[in-house]
Structures are given as structure tokens and as C-alpha cells.
Design an enzyme around this catalytic site. Structure first.
Site, PDB file in Angstrom:
ATOM      1  N   SER A 225      -7.334  36.218  15.226  1.00  0.00           N
ATOM      2  CA  SER A 225      -6.818  34.852  15.131  1.00  0.00           C
ATOM      3  C   SER A 225      -5.298  34.865  15.256  1.00  0.00           C
ATOM      4  CB  SER A 225      -7.282  34.216  13.812  1.00  0.00           C
ATOM      5  OG  SER A 225      -7.015  32.829  13.814  1.00  0.00           O
ATOM      6  N   ASN A 226      -4.645  33.805  14.852  1.00  0.00           N
ATOM      7  CA  ASN A 226      -3.180  33.725  14.929  1.00  0.00           C
ATOM      8  C   ASN A 226      -2.662  32.892  13.755  1.00  0.00           C
ATOM      9  OD1 ASN A 226      -2.977  30.803  15.777  1.00  0.00           O
ATOM     10  ND2 ASN A 226      -4.226  31.609  17.461  1.00  0.00           N
TER      11      ASN A 226
END
Ligand code: C5P
Length: 223
Positions: free
Chosen positions: A29-30
Site C-alpha cells: 500500500s502507500n
């Protein structure tokens, strides 16, 4: 900021990160917080629009009078955005993961016993949600993208505007501390299809969202 500015309009906004599963317990993810997209959804609802907010995993309350659809992966986000069409305006503020593991392992991946070797994950490209909607038969009347960059911000933004067939791109420099990803403030430059640019200096995401929504309303009326 006029309350009836977007009356009768359907505004579709996506926000937050996506999560791409590696196995039942891990993901890629980020750091996107979703704050800018949620602020835009709130401002659009205040301006009288019907708002659909497709949200990745974020820790934010749903703004008043906003229809929220929670998703996890990029593919789910694309499906939810397509299901929300038609829309007069699409604002793609989500930080969609560009790649996902080629498959999600059915069981938790284990370290190889007795080995210190590394491991390799094979990633495949995710669909581009914004480019897909902007070239769709039910294309939203006005499509807006975000370009978060750390260098040559305006150059990359102009390129995205044209490549993804957008009406407007909102560029921000995420290398500057205090604005952009995860911050409460942002500073952006709007680039229109004719490549005219408008800089909006640093302000809270709430204030910036109201300013952006009224500028978008003007463009929708001209469109
Ligand atoms: O190409 P880049 O990811 O920098 O473009 C950013 C814009 O494209 C953002 O508006 C983002 O929401 C959108 N995007 C998308 N689907 C992707 C990647 C980016 O909709 N897979």
C-alpha cells in the site's frame, strides 16, 4: 462559497490508498491519508451536489450527506467507480497502487526453513481507474486527476493531462514537507486542457477543497 453551486449534479470522488494483498495477512500500500478527497467530498456536498465517495482503507469519518462506498483493492475501486456512473464530474484523488501481486497466496507465506535467501514477488499492473473512466462510453462530463510528484511537477502533470484524456489536473509537490501526502495542508497548481495554469498557495485541505469545488463548478457551467 455558494450552497446551491452544484445543485442537481452528481460528483464522483475516489480517495485514499488501495491495498493489494500478498497473502491473507500482508499487503502492498502507500501513505495516502484520503484527507484531500474527503475534504473535496464534504465541500461538494455543501455546494449541493449528490456525492459518491469511493474510499480505500482510511481512518476518516464520512462527511454529511455523502454516499460512501468502502473498497480495498484497485480492482474493487475501479468496479465501484464504474458502478457509480453516470456522473457529471469525476475527481480521482485516490493514490491507486500501480502494481499488485500476480496472485494472493491462499495461506500465509512462510520463510524457507534453514535459508537466509531473499524472496521475489511478481507484480502485475493494476488498471488505471482515471484513464478507464475518462475513455469510457459513459465518460463523466468533466474528469479531474491529481499529479503528486517529487520533481518536474508541472511537466509530468501536463503529460498526464494529455495521456489520460483529462479536463483538468491538480498538481502538487509531495517532496515539500507540510503539504501533500498525510498533511493537513496542501498547495496545488491547476492545469486546464489548454495548459493554462493557476497556482493555489498553501492552505488547509478544507479551505483548498472549497476553493477547488467553486472553480470546478465554474468550469462545469462553461463546459
Ligand atoms: O500516473 P499517476 O499515478 O501519477 O496519475 C495520478 C492520477 O491517476 C491520480 O488522479 C490517480 O487517482 C489516478 N490513477 C488511477 N489509477 C491508477 C493510477 C493512478 O486512477 N492505477
Amino acid at each position: 462559497f455558494e450552497r446551491g453551486l452544484l445543485a442537481g449534479r452528481h460528483i464522483l470522488i475516489n480517495a485514499g490508498p488501495t491495498r493489494e494483498a500478498i497473502d491473507p495477512v500482508r499487503y502492498i500500500s502507500n501513505h495516502s491519508s484520503g484527507k484531500m478527497g474527503f475534504a473535496l467530498a464534504e465541500a461538494a456536498a455543501e455546494a449541493g451536489a449528490r456525492v459518491t465517495l469511493v474510499a480505500g482503507p482510511v481512518n476518516l469519518p464520512t462527511p454529511a450527506r455523502v454516499q460512501r462506498v468502502d473498497v480495498v483493492s484497485a480492482q474493487q475501486m475501479l468496479d465501484a467507480c464504474l458502478a457509480a456512473l453516470p456522473a457529471d464530474l469525476f475527481i480521482a484523488s485516490a493514490a491507486v497502487a500501480d502494481y499488485r501481486p500476480d496472485a494472493c497466496a491462499e495461506q500465509k507465506l512462510k520463510k524457507t526453513p534453514g535459508s537466509d535467501d531473499g524472496m521475489t514477488l511478481t507484480l502485475v499492473r493494476n488498471p488505471d481507474i482515471l484513464a478507464t473512466l475518462a475513455s469510457h462510453s459513459e465518460r463523466p462530463g468533466f474528469c479531474v486527476g491529481f499529479a503528486a510528484e517529487t520533481q518536474d511537477v508541472l511537466g509530468y502533470a501536463r503529460d498526464k493531462l494529455q495521456r489520460k484524456n483529462l479536463d483538468l489536473i491538480i498538481a502538487n509537490d509531495v517532496s515539500q514537507s507540510g503539504i501533500g501526502f498525510n498533511s493537513d495542508d496542501n498547495a496545488v497548481t491547476l492545469i486546464d486542457r489548454d495548459l493554462t495554469s493557476t497556482h493555489l498557495p498553501q492552505a488547509s485541505k478544507q479551505k483548498l477543497a472549497r476553493d477547488l469545488i467553486s472553480r470546478l463548478a465554474t468550469r462545469l457551467d462553461r463546459h
